[in-house]
Structure formats: C-alpha cells, structure tokens
Design a protein around this motif. Sequence first.
Motif, short mmCIF file in Angstrom:
data_model
loop_
_atom_site.label_atom_id
_atom_site.label_comp_id
_atom_site.label_asym_id
_atom_site.label_seq_id
_atom_site.Cartn_x
_atom_site.Cartn_y
_atom_site.Cartn_z
N GLU A 32 0.94 -1.45 0.15
CA GLU A 32 -0.11 0.00 -0.29
C GLU A 32 1.07 1.39 0.12
O GLU A 32 0.44 2.33 -0.59
CB GLU A 32 -0.92 0.47 1.08
CG GLU A 32 -0.51 0.78 2.32
CD GLU A 32 0.49 -0.77 3.21
OE1 GLU A 32 0.50 -1.21 4.08
OE2 GLU A 32 0.03 -2.03 2.59
N ALA A 36 1.07 5.89 -0.96
CA ALA A 36 1.32 6.82 -0.77
C ALA A 36 2.48 7.29 -1.26
O ALA A 36 2.54 8.97 -1.11
CB ALA A 36 2.08 6.20 1.10
N GLU A 448 2.82 7.34 6.72
CA GLU A 448 2.55 6.92 8.37
C GLU A 448 1.63 8.19 9.13
O GLU A 448 0.11 7.95 9.29
CB GLU A 448 2.93 6.51 9.72
CG GLU A 448 3.35 5.16 9.09
CD GLU A 448 1.94 3.56 8.60
OE1 GLU A 448 1.07 3.70 9.39
OE2 GLU A 448 2.61 3.41 8.20
N LYS A 451 -1.75 8.30 6.11
CA LYS A 451 -2.73 7.72 6.21
C LYS A 451 -3.71 7.99 7.37
O LYS A 451 -4.07 8.01 8.00
CB LYS A 451 -2.02 6.59 6.59
CG LYS A 451 -2.46 4.70 6.47
CD LYS A 451 -2.53 4.43 6.80
CE LYS A 451 -3.36 3.07 6.31
NZ LYS A 451 -2.95 1.48 6.39
N TRP A 456 -3.99 9.36 1.96
CA TRP A 456 -4.22 7.40 1.32
C TRP A 456 -4.92 6.77 2.03
O TRP A 456 -4.60 7.12 3.33
CB TRP A 456 -2.80 8.08 1.32
CG TRP A 456 -2.17 7.45 1.88
CD1 TRP A 456 -1.59 8.16 2.58
CD2 TRP A 456 -1.33 6.13 2.13
NE1 TRP A 456 -0.38 7.64 3.28
CE2 TRP A 456 -0.80 5.95 3.10
CE3 TRP A 456 -1.85 4.43 2.26
CZ2 TRP A 456 -0.20 4.54 3.55
CZ3 TRP A 456 -1.09 3.25 2.51
CH2 TRP A 456 -0.09 3.55 3.36
N TRP A 457 -5.09 5.60 1.47
CA TRP A 457 -5.59 4.80 2.46
C TRP A 457 -5.84 3.60 1.36
O TRP A 457 -5.69 3.76 0.10
CB TRP A 457 -7.82 4.69 2.43
CG TRP A 457 -7.71 5.01 3.54
CD1 TRP A 457 -8.03 6.65 4.02
CD2 TRP A 457 -7.28 5.28 4.67
NE1 TRP A 457 -8.06 7.67 5.00
CE2 TRP A 457 -7.74 6.64 5.42
CE3 TRP A 457 -6.89 4.04 6.01
CZ2 TRP A 457 -8.44 6.76 6.88
CZ3 TRP A 457 -7.69 3.95 7.25
CH2 TRP A 457 -7.69 5.19 7.61
#
Length: 457
Positions: A32, A36, A448, A451, A456-457
């Motif tokens: 993921e 990012a 991090e 997030k 972002w996800w």
Amino acid sequence: MSNLPSEPEFEQAYKELASTLEASTLFDSNPEYKKALAVAAVPERLIQFRVVWENDKGELQLNRGYRVQFNSALGPYKGGLRFHPSVNLSILKFLGFEQIFKNALTGLNMGGGKGGADFDPKGKSDNEIRRFCQAFMTELSKHIGADTDVPAGDIGVGGREVAFMFGQYKKLTKLWGGILTGKGGTWGGSLIRPEATGYGTVYYLEHMISYASGGAESFKGKRVAISGSGNVAQFAALKVIELGGTVLSLSDSKGAIIATTDEGIDAKHVSTIADIKLQHKALADVAETSDFKSKVKYVAGARPWLEVGSVDIAIPGATQNEVSKEEAEGLIKAGCKFIAEGSNMGSTQEAIEVFEASRKEKKGECIWYAPGKAANAGGVAVSGLEMAQNSSRVKWTSEEVDEKLKDIMKNCFENGLETAKKYVAPAEGEFPSLVAGSNIAGFVKVAEAMKDHGDWW
C-alpha cells in the motif's frame, strides 16, 4: 508521472527515492506504500507570482517568485528560499521533495517546502536587494505563518535578506512571529544556525567513521576534500580543522583552491574567504594574494574531486549534481573512504550508483556514501530549534543548541543505519546502505502520518 520529463531535477530526486524503496523489501511487506508514494510526489500547493521592483536607476525590474508547499503531514511547511538565476519549478520541487524526508529524519515537527526567485543578488546594491526582498515578501506574506509555512535562507539568501523580508512581513501584518528562520541573534535567531549545516555534516561523518572503524578512528589525521565556499563549506572546514583533520580544498562556481602543503587550508584562510563572500567576490580574487599563494593553488574552471590527490573524506558543499560519475570513480581511486553531502543532491545518480557499487564490491574497503537528506539535515534541524525558541520566547545557549544538534545528527545516522539493516539486508562484511536506510526511514514516517490524516488509504 507524466510531468517529470520536463522537470529533470525533480525527476532525479523522485527516481532516487523511488528506486531505493523498490529495491528494498518495503513494498513487499507493505504494498500500500506505493499509493502513498504517488500521493507524496505531488505538492499540496504550488504558488507562483510576479515580483516587480525598481533598481537604483529607477528602472522597472521583473522577476518570478515561487513557493512550493509540498507536504505538511508532520508540521508546518519548512524549507529555504533561494535567490538565483537558475531557480525554476523543477529545482524548487526537487528541493522541496528532498526537504520532506530530510525534515522527517530530524525527528522535529516540520513538513517540507521550498521557494525562491530567479533574482540574482550578485552585483546588486543593498538598496536594490532591500527593494526586491520587500516586493517578494509583499506577495509571499499572504501564504506563510508561524504555524503554516516557515521559510529560511538558502543560496543567495543570507542574514541580510532574511532581515529585509522579516521587516516587510512585520510592516504588512503587524505581527512579530517566527515566520522566518535564520534571523539575527538579537531578534529571534538561534545561536549555531549559520554553522549548523556544516557542523552537522561533520558530526554525521564522525558516526560513519566510528562505526566503520569500530570506534578506533576519528577525523584526526584525515585528508578532507570540500567543495563550495559558502556557509556550509566554511563551517564544515572549520569543524574538520578543530577535530584534527586537514582541509584540502574549497571551491566556487569559477574554480577551486587546492592545498599544496601538508598543513592544508587553515582557519585563517577560511575567515578570509568568509569575508570576500560577503562582498560577493570569487576565490580567484584572493588565490594569488601572499597569504594564499604559498599554501594553495587555484585551478580555474575545476571542481576539487580530481585535483586533490590522495583523500580520505569528501564533502560536497556547493550545489546539486556537483559530483559526476567520473569524479566518483576518481575519488575511489584516490583512496576516499567516506563521502557525505553537505549540499542537496550533491551527487548525480550515476555517481551514487558508483558509490553504492563500491560499497557492495569492496565491502570492508569500500567507499561509504551518505545522501544530503541525512548528512546535511543539521541546518533545518537548528531552524526547527529556532522555531521552538521563538514559540516559547526563550533563547538557548550555543552549548545547548550544539548538544541538541549533535543528538539529532546521531539519531539521523542511527535511524538510517538500522532501517537499512531491516529492509536492505547487507551481505556479511558490507556496510548498510545509508541511501536506502535514510530514504525508507523518512518516507515511512511521512507516509504513516499522511495515512492517519486520511490523505491516502
């Protein structure tokens, strides 16, 4: 990223980060993070504006001003202002992108940004510089603040320029705040700020030398090539001399001075160079004077790396892409064991590949390379400490600031080192990659936070 080919400096900075992330195990365990990275590579905001001012003849002058507010996940945008004819969005995006992860490595609450203008302060009178700075800040003031965006100095922007811009901001807003760092010592500036980038680079190198030698070696007796002759190079040179090393070189855009005696370039030489730089003069103007001629030679049109002969340590301290592939190979042949960038992206990607290949192939006898985002983080670190002092209306002593700077540079080194061990396992006897480790550590911290904020996800 379709816009990269027209922005070569930014493309280089992005690829340097992305390639090390992709070559590590980071994306394997955290796929993921690719999303990012794509989000982080786009600035949150680009500000471009015209700067209209008058020269001493009363003639209208026009320049382009910029501020790239790249990422605020960890704190207010933080990064310098550069006044130089070469300034454009590609250069400022590269610098702002690097600044995101550099600031993350300091452990302080700072985001990343950069700005400036294609204005050349060389050859301008103090009044012309004042009028330009006031015109520039008239527009920039609409977009910055102590809790929003805190610019600092960079190439072409020193204490004089910061003072002019701070005064204009105060007139426009009626606010006295920590909206710029690098301020004067009597009105909000931090002690050790002018020295911080140069000192910090040397402190970082101390940890490299100690780790590589198992604590047996230091700067004492080391031959050190330094490029540049501004604040970074000057204070790196002075700290090297203080720690017992020999400074072999300094340079500017027109050429280099190379030591011709075992004593090297001494503190008196550095002081003289600092004085002429304040007058916007070149090294060539002092190279033939009696104080210099007996101890150095001047090589017009050259950088130091292929001129210094035997060398132990190299510190690029001038500007981006100042070490080429051929010069990297030359440094290895000259016996160089450590290179740490005092400048931003001081080595070309081809040079970095040479250094990293040497690290892998020669193992215990390799050249160990530290990128600018880690090694030169001391400057922005003390800018962050200046912000803290401004917020609490206190002033720390030189000793207090220097100790905090040493701790930050130690943490920068150890963070990059341990992260490299985790995600890019070195072979037996091989030093961990400080490039990969620093890139990954800075990126993960920013990703991090983004997030958590829902970016972002």
